[in-house]
Design a protein around this motif. Sequence first.
Motif, PDB file in Angstrom:
ATOM      1  N   GLY A 257     -10.802  -8.144 -36.383  1.00  0.00           N
ATOM      2  CA  GLY A 257     -12.007  -8.646 -37.021  1.00  0.00           C
ATOM      3  C   GLY A 257     -12.979  -7.533 -37.342  1.00  0.00           C
ATOM      4  N   VAL A 258     -14.271  -7.769 -37.077  1.00  0.00           N
ATOM      5  CA  VAL A 258     -15.290  -6.785 -37.430  1.00  0.00           C
ATOM      6  C   VAL A 258     -15.152  -5.513 -36.587  1.00  0.00           C
ATOM      7  CG1 VAL A 258     -17.030  -7.621 -35.807  1.00  0.00           C
ATOM      8  CG2 VAL A 258     -17.747  -6.526 -37.930  1.00  0.00           C
ATOM      9  N   THR A 259     -14.565  -5.624 -35.388  1.00  0.00           N
ATOM     10  CA  THR A 259     -14.340  -4.435 -34.559  1.00  0.00           C
ATOM     11  C   THR A 259     -13.444  -3.432 -35.271  1.00  0.00           C
ATOM     12  OG1 THR A 259     -14.525  -5.815 -32.585  1.00  0.00           O
ATOM     13  CG2 THR A 259     -13.576  -3.638 -32.292  1.00  0.00           C
ATOM     14  N   ALA A 260     -12.570  -3.928 -36.143  1.00  0.00           N
ATOM     15  CA  ALA A 260     -11.650  -3.044 -36.860  1.00  0.00           C
ATOM     16  C   ALA A 260     -12.399  -2.017 -37.698  1.00  0.00           C
ATOM     17  CB  ALA A 260     -10.722  -3.870 -37.751  1.00  0.00           C
ATOM     18  N   VAL A 261     -13.521  -2.417 -38.283  1.00  0.00           N
ATOM     19  CA  VAL A 261     -14.278  -1.501 -39.137  1.00  0.00           C
ATOM     20  C   VAL A 261     -14.926  -0.413 -38.287  1.00  0.00           C
ATOM     21  CG1 VAL A 261     -16.076  -1.323 -40.890  1.00  0.00           C
ATOM     22  CG2 VAL A 261     -14.661  -3.376 -40.758  1.00  0.00           C
ATOM     23  N   ALA A 262     -15.433  -0.794 -37.106  1.00  0.00           N
ATOM     24  CA  ALA A 262     -16.002   0.207 -36.201  1.00  0.00           C
ATOM     25  C   ALA A 262     -14.933   1.200 -35.759  1.00  0.00           C
ATOM     26  CB  ALA A 262     -16.634  -0.485 -34.996  1.00  0.00           C
ATOM     27  N   VAL A 263     -13.733   0.703 -35.450  1.00  0.00           N
ATOM     28  CA  VAL A 263     -12.621   1.576 -35.063  1.00  0.00           C
ATOM     29  C   VAL A 263     -12.212   2.461 -36.239  1.00  0.00           C
ATOM     30  CG1 VAL A 263     -10.209   1.625 -34.321  1.00  0.00           C
ATOM     31  CG2 VAL A 263     -11.791  -0.023 -33.302  1.00  0.00           C
ATOM     32  N   ALA A 264     -12.168   1.892 -37.435  1.00  0.00           N
ATOM     33  CA  ALA A 264     -11.779   2.663 -38.622  1.00  0.00           C
ATOM     34  C   ALA A 264     -12.771   3.783 -38.894  1.00  0.00           C
ATOM     35  CB  ALA A 264     -11.682   1.733 -39.831  1.00  0.00           C
ATOM     36  N   ASN A 265     -14.055   3.531 -38.656  1.00  0.00           N
ATOM     37  CA  ASN A 265     -15.059   4.578 -38.817  1.00  0.00           C
ATOM     38  C   ASN A 265     -14.771   5.744 -37.882  1.00  0.00           C
ATOM     39  OD1 ASN A 265     -17.143   4.244 -40.809  1.00  0.00           O
ATOM     40  ND2 ASN A 265     -17.800   2.409 -39.736  1.00  0.00           N
ATOM     41  N   VAL A 266     -14.422   5.435 -36.632  1.00  0.00           N
ATOM     42  CA  VAL A 266     -14.126   6.485 -35.658  1.00  0.00           C
ATOM     43  C   VAL A 266     -12.894   7.279 -36.081  1.00  0.00           C
ATOM     44  CG1 VAL A 266     -13.452   6.948 -33.275  1.00  0.00           C
ATOM     45  CG2 VAL A 266     -15.182   5.205 -33.768  1.00  0.00           C
ATOM     46  N   LEU A 267     -11.836   6.579 -36.478  1.00  0.00           N
ATOM     47  CA  LEU A 267     -10.582   7.251 -36.838  1.00  0.00           C
ATOM     48  C   LEU A 267     -10.748   8.140 -38.066  1.00  0.00           C
ATOM     49  CD1 LEU A 267      -8.051   4.314 -36.261  1.00  0.00           C
ATOM     50  CD2 LEU A 267      -8.427   6.316 -34.803  1.00  0.00           C
ATOM     51  N   SER A 268     -11.471   7.644 -39.070  1.00  0.00           N
ATOM     52  CA  SER A 268     -11.650   8.440 -40.287  1.00  0.00           C
ATOM     53  C   SER A 268     -12.532   9.658 -40.027  1.00  0.00           C
ATOM     54  CB  SER A 268     -12.248   7.579 -41.403  1.00  0.00           C
ATOM     55  OG  SER A 268     -13.517   7.070 -41.028  1.00  0.00           O
ATOM     56  N   ALA A 269     -13.525   9.509 -39.155  1.00  0.00           N
ATOM     57  CA  ALA A 269     -14.367  10.653 -38.800  1.00  0.00           C
ATOM     58  C   ALA A 269     -13.577  11.665 -37.979  1.00  0.00           C
ATOM     59  CB  ALA A 269     -15.600  10.183 -38.031  1.00  0.00           C
ATOM     60  N   LEU A 270     -12.701  11.162 -37.106  1.00  0.00           N
ATOM     61  CA  LEU A 270     -11.858  12.059 -36.318  1.00  0.00           C
ATOM     62  C   LEU A 270     -10.921  12.858 -37.222  1.00  0.00           C
ATOM     63  CD1 LEU A 270     -10.947  13.022 -33.518  1.00  0.00           C
ATOM     64  CD2 LEU A 270      -9.249  11.193 -33.553  1.00  0.00           C
ATOM     65  N   LEU A 271     -10.438  12.235 -38.282  1.00  0.00           N
ATOM     66  CA  LEU A 271      -9.604  12.945 -39.242  1.00  0.00           C
ATOM     67  C   LEU A 271     -10.348  14.142 -39.825  1.00  0.00           C
ATOM     68  CD1 LEU A 271      -7.048  13.159 -41.007  1.00  0.00           C
ATOM     69  CD2 LEU A 271      -8.153  11.614 -42.624  1.00  0.00           C
ATOM     70  N   LEU A 272     -11.630  13.954 -40.122  1.00  0.00           N
ATOM     71  CA  LEU A 272     -12.441  15.070 -40.627  1.00  0.00           C
ATOM     72  C   LEU A 272     -12.538  16.183 -39.593  1.00  0.00           C
ATOM     73  CD1 LEU A 272     -15.496  13.434 -42.473  1.00  0.00           C
ATOM     74  CD2 LEU A 272     -13.589  14.689 -43.480  1.00  0.00           C
ATOM     75  N   VAL A 273     -12.765  15.829 -38.329  1.00  0.00           N
ATOM     76  CA  VAL A 273     -12.889  16.838 -37.280  1.00  0.00           C
ATOM     77  C   VAL A 273     -11.612  17.663 -37.181  1.00  0.00           C
ATOM     78  CG1 VAL A 273     -13.121  17.191 -34.796  1.00  0.00           C
ATOM     79  CG2 VAL A 273     -14.589  15.542 -35.950  1.00  0.00           C
ATOM     80  N   VAL A 274     -10.477  16.989 -37.147  1.00  0.00           N
ATOM     81  CA  VAL A 274      -9.206  17.696 -37.026  1.00  0.00           C
ATOM     82  C   VAL A 274      -8.961  18.576 -38.254  1.00  0.00           C
ATOM     83  CG1 VAL A 274      -6.710  17.415 -36.847  1.00  0.00           C
ATOM     84  CG2 VAL A 274      -8.225  15.932 -35.527  1.00  0.00           C
ATOM     85  N   TRP A 275      -9.197  18.021 -39.443  1.00  0.00           N
ATOM     86  CA  TRP A 275      -8.993  18.770 -40.685  1.00  0.00           C
ATOM     87  C   TRP A 275      -9.868  20.020 -40.698  1.00  0.00           C
ATOM     88  CZ3 TRP A 275      -7.311  16.190 -45.720  1.00  0.00           C
ATOM     89  CH2 TRP A 275      -7.316  17.092 -46.780  1.00  0.00           C
ATOM     90  N   PHE A 276     -11.170  19.842 -40.409  1.00  0.00           N
ATOM     91  CA  PHE A 276     -12.094  20.970 -40.447  1.00  0.00           C
ATOM     92  C   PHE A 276     -11.749  22.018 -39.387  1.00  0.00           C
ATOM     93  CE2 PHE A 276     -15.743  18.138 -42.214  1.00  0.00           C
ATOM     94  CZ  PHE A 276     -15.150  18.175 -43.465  1.00  0.00           C
ATOM     95  N   ALA A 277     -11.421  21.554 -38.167  1.00  0.00           N
ATOM     96  CA  ALA A 277     -11.129  22.492 -37.094  1.00  0.00           C
ATOM     97  C   ALA A 277      -9.877  23.309 -37.397  1.00  0.00           C
ATOM     98  CB  ALA A 277     -10.975  21.740 -35.773  1.00  0.00           C
ATOM     99  N   LEU A 278      -8.848  22.661 -37.935  1.00  0.00           N
ATOM    100  CA  LEU A 278      -7.637  23.389 -38.303  1.00  0.00           C
ATOM    101  C   LEU A 278      -7.930  24.396 -39.409  1.00  0.00           C
ATOM    102  CD1 LEU A 278      -4.980  20.508 -38.241  1.00  0.00           C
ATOM    103  CD2 LEU A 278      -5.319  22.344 -36.560  1.00  0.00           C
ATOM    104  N   ARG A 279      -8.774  24.007 -40.352  1.00  0.00           N
ATOM    105  CA  ARG A 279      -9.152  24.935 -41.432  1.00  0.00           C
ATOM    106  C   ARG A 279      -9.951  26.103 -40.865  1.00  0.00           C
ATOM    107  NH1 ARG A 279      -7.870  27.489 -45.310  1.00  0.00           N
ATOM    108  NH2 ARG A 279      -8.787  27.312 -47.362  1.00  0.00           N
ATOM    109  N   MET A 280     -10.818  25.805 -39.892  1.00  0.00           N
ATOM    110  CA  MET A 280     -11.611  26.858 -39.274  1.00  0.00           C
ATOM    111  C   MET A 280     -10.724  27.876 -38.564  1.00  0.00           C
ATOM    112  SD  MET A 280     -15.034  26.638 -39.369  1.00  0.00           S
ATOM    113  CE  MET A 280     -15.462  27.403 -37.812  1.00  0.00           C
ATOM    114  N   ARG A 281      -9.622  27.399 -37.971  1.00  0.00           N
ATOM    115  CA  ARG A 281      -8.775  28.267 -37.177  1.00  0.00           C
ATOM    116  C   ARG A 281      -7.653  28.910 -37.986  1.00  0.00           C
ATOM    117  NH1 ARG A 281      -9.113  28.486 -32.051  1.00  0.00           N
ATOM    118  NH2 ARG A 281      -6.900  28.936 -31.791  1.00  0.00           N
ATOM    119  N   SER A 282      -7.593  28.602 -39.263  1.00  0.00           N
ATOM    120  CA  SER A 282      -6.552  29.197 -40.096  1.00  0.00           C
ATOM    121  C   SER A 282      -6.867  30.663 -40.353  1.00  0.00           C
ATOM    122  CB  SER A 282      -6.449  28.443 -41.428  1.00  0.00           C
ATOM    123  OG  SER A 282      -7.611  28.644 -42.211  1.00  0.00           O
TER     124      SER A 282
END
Length: 312
Positions: A257-282
């Motif tokens: 239900g509506v909890t899914a959107v809150a979870v999706a916000n966390v997952l999509s933001a986490l994707l940014l963290v991982v992407w940026f951190a890997l780019r930073m360490r390249s």
Amino acid sequence: LGDFLNACFRGVQRFEIETRNVVLASVVHVLLVAPVAWYTKNWTDIAAAFLLSRGIYLLLTMVSFRSVFSGVGAILLEVGGLADAMRQIRHSVAYAVDGALVAVRSYADVFLISTFLGAGPLGLYQAGMNLVRAIENVGPIIANVFLPKLSSLLTKPHEFGLYERQLLLLLLGCGLACFCVLFVVPEGFLAMIFGERYAPSFVLFPFFGLYLLVRFVAMALGVLLTARGYQAGRAMAGLVSLSMLIAFAWLLMPQLGVTAVAVANVLSALLLVVWFALRMRSGSLGSRDVVSTVVVLGTMALMAYLLFWGSK
């Protein structure tokens, strides 16, 4: 237009003027809009007060702009011909795209909930998310203070590293504080603020806290990429993150239900963290900061724990 003029002070590192204008405009906005909303409860009157408040903000920024940029006029900036103007526009496309994606992201969850779940769940969700969006604005303010200095220190790796760590730790601290408060905040306190009728939304607040933690870390890493001249890559990551937000929410809503959107916000933001951190360490960026690794691993551990806790 007021925001456009006010942003110019950032370019010449006159942050005190920008801050003063924003604070004064916010005070005026509250003093104008709040009483009108309280006493009239009329949408037209509230809209008129809002327009008057924004007009006063524009006047404030125009006066400040004239005092600092008196040599180029009160509003219009001189450019070195049409060719130079087009070059500047092309250079700014990635920034515009990134800004547009941030704006779309802030409304994507509202659109998804209203479309698939209806007005009732949307009201419950927005009760907490409006608070989250307000807190989230702290990140860009801090980033705008650090970005010019970081960009000027690219040729000084040691000093750049010091400011890099300061930014990471400051925004990480903000995120952790928000996470701790929203994770443990008593439901009785939330009921006192929002009212008992919003009680079904209180289960979302731990997810809101985790989202702020991950989002602040993503902002810090994103600023470091921008300072190094990789804004285009940052914009691309934002597009992928927005797509993942929509996909995660659409897939999870039938079960959560509506909890899914809150979870999706966390997952999509986490994707940014991982992407940026890997780019930073390249190797292309030459950054081997241990802090970025700790941030990523810690964030992933917290996310896994909270998602497990939320499923119980």
